[in-house]
Design a protein around this motif. Sequence first.
Motif, mmCIF file in Angstrom:
data_model
loop_
_atom_site.group_PDB
_atom_site.id
_atom_site.type_symbol
_atom_site.label_atom_id
_atom_site.label_comp_id
_atom_site.label_asym_id
_atom_site.label_seq_id
_atom_site.Cartn_x
_atom_site.Cartn_y
_atom_site.Cartn_z
ATOM 1 N N ARG A 18 0.860 -1.191 0.000
ATOM 2 C CA ARG A 18 0.000 0.000 0.000
ATOM 3 C C ARG A 18 0.898 1.245 0.000
ATOM 4 N NH1 ARG A 18 -3.868 0.117 4.669
ATOM 5 N NH2 ARG A 18 -2.404 -1.127 5.899
ATOM 6 N N ALA A 19 1.493 1.500 -1.144
ATOM 7 C CA ALA A 19 2.434 2.613 -1.300
ATOM 8 C C ALA A 19 2.004 3.435 -2.512
ATOM 9 C CB ALA A 19 3.858 2.093 -1.456
ATOM 10 N N ALA A 20 0.817 4.014 -2.427
ATOM 11 C CA ALA A 20 0.258 4.780 -3.547
ATOM 12 C C ALA A 20 -0.292 6.106 -3.036
ATOM 13 C CB ALA A 20 -0.847 3.982 -4.241
ATOM 14 N N PHE A 21 0.547 6.824 -2.291
ATOM 15 C CA PHE A 21 0.077 8.029 -1.618
ATOM 16 C C PHE A 21 1.111 9.130 -1.759
ATOM 17 C CE2 PHE A 21 -1.473 10.199 2.354
ATOM 18 C CZ PHE A 21 -2.783 10.317 1.957
ATOM 19 N N PRO A 22 0.954 10.043 -2.700
ATOM 20 C CA PRO A 22 -0.283 10.453 -3.368
ATOM 21 C C PRO A 22 -0.662 9.632 -4.605
ATOM 22 C CG PRO A 22 1.520 11.882 -4.041
ATOM 23 C CD PRO A 22 2.077 10.957 -2.995
ATOM 24 N N ASN A 23 0.247 8.780 -5.083
ATOM 25 C CA ASN A 23 -0.044 7.954 -6.251
ATOM 26 C C ASN A 23 0.960 6.804 -6.279
ATOM 27 O OD1 ASN A 23 2.394 9.048 -7.483
ATOM 28 N ND2 ASN A 23 1.187 10.872 -7.955
ATOM 29 N N ALA A 24 0.875 5.952 -7.271
ATOM 30 C CA ALA A 24 1.788 4.807 -7.366
ATOM 31 C C ALA A 24 2.877 5.043 -8.407
ATOM 32 C CB ALA A 24 0.997 3.540 -7.696
ATOM 33 N N PHE A 25 3.223 6.298 -8.635
ATOM 34 C CA PHE A 25 4.226 6.634 -9.641
ATOM 35 C C PHE A 25 5.567 5.929 -9.409
ATOM 36 C CE2 PHE A 25 7.297 10.008 -11.282
ATOM 37 C CZ PHE A 25 7.212 9.596 -12.607
ATOM 38 N N PRO A 26 6.112 5.862 -8.172
ATOM 39 C CA PRO A 26 7.410 5.182 -8.002
ATOM 40 C C PRO A 26 7.382 3.718 -8.428
ATOM 41 C CG PRO A 26 6.933 6.559 -6.106
ATOM 42 C CD PRO A 26 5.672 6.524 -6.921
ATOM 43 N N ASN A 27 6.342 2.977 -8.064
ATOM 44 C CA ASN A 27 6.243 1.578 -8.475
ATOM 45 C C ASN A 27 6.037 1.438 -9.973
ATOM 46 O OD1 ASN A 27 4.869 -0.153 -5.618
ATOM 47 N ND2 ASN A 27 6.747 -0.571 -6.718
ATOM 48 N N TYR A 28 5.302 2.371 -10.574
ATOM 49 C CA TYR A 28 5.079 2.368 -12.018
ATOM 50 C C TYR A 28 6.414 2.554 -12.744
ATOM 51 C CZ TYR A 28 2.564 3.486 -16.383
ATOM 52 O OH TYR A 28 2.057 3.483 -17.665
ATOM 53 N N VAL A 29 7.192 3.535 -12.282
ATOM 54 C CA VAL A 29 8.517 3.782 -12.863
ATOM 55 C C VAL A 29 9.405 2.551 -12.702
ATOM 56 C CG1 VAL A 29 10.659 5.105 -12.559
ATOM 57 C CG2 VAL A 29 8.442 6.284 -12.624
ATOM 58 N N MET A 30 9.351 1.933 -11.526
ATOM 59 C CA MET A 30 10.181 0.767 -11.254
ATOM 60 C C MET A 30 9.876 -0.377 -12.220
ATOM 61 S SD MET A 30 10.425 -1.407 -7.702
ATOM 62 C CE MET A 30 10.698 0.030 -6.693
ATOM 63 N N GLY A 31 8.596 -0.745 -12.335
ATOM 64 C CA GLY A 31 8.222 -1.860 -13.204
ATOM 65 C C GLY A 31 8.537 -1.593 -14.658
ATOM 66 N N LYS A 32 8.154 -0.409 -15.140
ATOM 67 C CA LYS A 32 8.375 -0.066 -16.547
ATOM 68 C C LYS A 32 9.862 0.005 -16.882
ATOM 69 C CE LYS A 32 4.181 0.523 -18.225
ATOM 70 N NZ LYS A 32 3.696 -0.229 -19.392
ATOM 71 N N THR A 33 10.668 0.572 -15.976
ATOM 72 C CA THR A 33 12.085 0.753 -16.258
ATOM 73 C C THR A 33 12.860 -0.548 -16.130
ATOM 74 O OG1 THR A 33 11.851 2.985 -15.333
ATOM 75 C CG2 THR A 33 14.073 2.228 -15.788
ATOM 76 N N LEU A 34 12.450 -1.422 -15.211
ATOM 77 C CA LEU A 34 13.118 -2.721 -15.112
ATOM 78 C C LEU A 34 12.910 -3.542 -16.374
ATOM 79 C CD1 LEU A 34 12.419 -3.743 -11.407
ATOM 80 C CD2 LEU A 34 14.662 -3.409 -12.459
ATOM 81 N N PHE A 35 11.749 -3.391 -17.007
ATOM 82 C CA PHE A 35 11.548 -4.114 -18.264
ATOM 83 C C PHE A 35 12.238 -3.402 -19.425
ATOM 84 C CE2 PHE A 35 9.769 -5.890 -22.031
ATOM 85 C CZ PHE A 35 9.501 -7.204 -21.697
ATOM 86 N N GLU A 36 12.218 -2.089 -19.404
ATOM 87 C CA GLU A 36 12.728 -1.317 -20.546
ATOM 88 C C GLU A 36 13.514 -0.129 -20.011
ATOM 89 O OE1 GLU A 36 10.714 0.221 -24.761
ATOM 90 O OE2 GLU A 36 9.468 -0.537 -23.130
ATOM 91 N N LYS A 37 14.763 -0.348 -19.672
ATOM 92 C CA LYS A 37 15.523 0.679 -18.965
ATOM 93 C C LYS A 37 15.795 1.918 -19.825
ATOM 94 C CE LYS A 37 20.415 -0.610 -19.589
ATOM 95 N NZ LYS A 37 20.917 0.740 -19.841
#
Length: 623
Positions: A449-468
């Motif tokens: 539950r780390a989406a406060f104010p949004n889940a941008f850090p996790n979004y960046v993490m997943g997208k960048t790990l697949f496509e740096k």
Amino acid sequence: MKISYRRDASEVIWFAAKELEAYLKRMLNRQPAFEIWLESDRSCFPESEKDSYKICVSPKGGSITGINDRSVLLGVYDYLHTLGCRFLMPLKECETVPSIEEENLWADYEKCASFYHRGVCIEGADSFENILNYIEWLPKIGYNSFFLQFKTPYAFLARWYEHKENPYAAKEAYTPEDAIRDKSLLEQEAKKRGLLLHEAGHGWTGETLGYQTVSWDSENAPSDDRFVHRMAEINGKRALFMGVPANTNLCYHNADAIDTFAGLVTDYAKENPSVDYLHVWLADEYNNVCECADCRNTTISDQYINLLNEIDARLMKEGLDTRIVFLLYQELLWPPIEKKLNHPDRFVLMFAPISRTFEKSYEMDDRERELPEYKRNQITLPVNLAENLAFLKGWQQQFQGEGFIYDYPLGRAHYGDFGYVHIANVIHSDIQKIRQMGLNGYISCQELRAAFPNAFPNYVMGKTLFEKELSIQELTKEYFLACYGGNWQQVLRYLTDLSDLSSCDYVNGKGERKNQDIAGRMDKIKKRCEEFGEVILSHKNDVGEWDSIYWKVLEYHRNYVILLSEALYMLALGDQAQACEKWKNFRKLICDREPEYQPFLDVYRILEVTQKYTKIADNLDTK
């Protein structure tokens, strides 16, 4: 329109077809008459070992082909992303699914993941639904792994159902048996998506001492006299360290302790064949290793290698090819002096720089650095990033096998970044340096539950790990535009200002508590939040009703930051009594409103962090 696959296709392919069909039905005004074929075919990707897929969809039909079944599902979600879908948070209500025409379906491209290991490890306090939603979200943004700590995730589920740290919520019953049931269901959901499953890690030492160790809880039951000799001897005594089995080291010279430990790991591997990576860690505390005469003749890292070799020998005897993850953490940051792994191909190195700063990204240089002298039970964990990486290099001189980083940007550090923009940038920058570190991936030990104010850090993490190669600028625009519409730049400026004024280190207990610079920053943060209230009010008036959950969370987050910054302001001025009173106001707000915003903020964890690490309420009555 028909989504097809082989009759003998796996459950993962079947699930991928079901997902593709469901989303396209929602997106298309009418169903075109053509077929999309889903298949995994290793021969299509002869040069790759990482997740890879090819998308080829034309008016005549199409295909989504992956190097493995999981890659087919990843390809399906990436294809949907290409069509305009956005999977912004671990909640289906937060997905963007556009309406499109048939001609928008055509696509022809292929991708290969930048890194093999791309995952998240559970932390914090979570309901069953929180974990399930997170597992559902992972492949949608490019992750391929999930880690359930301990033998069951009891600790994390019990924290939620018992509402620890929330004095205003009624406790619900949750037992270790409930966790066994829920773990089985969660494993099924992970495997349905082809996710690589990591398990265990913590708990082995407590189990070796005869305790059912499924959390970091202290143990009231007296130690069984039969097992006391297995415990580390510290200051001439063998006892539980601070009363916690999971935090208690063993006497790793003791043959009985090693035999029991290795047997527990082997039995677990036999009984859980679905586990892809089994983590074997020692105690979750430091400066508590055995001081007996025999242990003093070697190092704990050398003893760790002996233990791992014993486990390896037993797994070989059982005919098991289970991959074992070993941990560079606390005392184990110092590499062994004499011992080496007998069969390194079984093992995966996991580098866990838990004490690092998140004020900036990894520091990479080619200078040779001497490691600090190891002093038994007198170590200081490194904060400096270059020193952390020196420990990794020391291990890599002896072990050239597979490895990944296990890091903590969303485990505690994110609470010190009120805008989440800074921590997202650090994550992006860190990922760019993984290969330079000689590693092949990243698992984030974090609250779900780390989406406060949004889940941008996790979004960046997943997208960048697949496509740096993705730039932080394009990811930022994509995410903020999808969340906040035409006002995205205004929101981004506001959250960037909060990030620029925040301090990850201060909230995580690094540095003096009395700090005039931090006090000044907290005062500016409060004023910036008050100013942004006008933007939120204007948005409300423009749309009449709230048009999205993102703006509702943003408004609540603004109130949260105001109250927390007030408490931090008083703490930084040195007025701990007033800091505690302000913290109580903050606690009441987030506890009262937790039912409404439960998926976004881990109330248990932020309250634990502000007491244990930030020390707002240190030694004061917080009732």
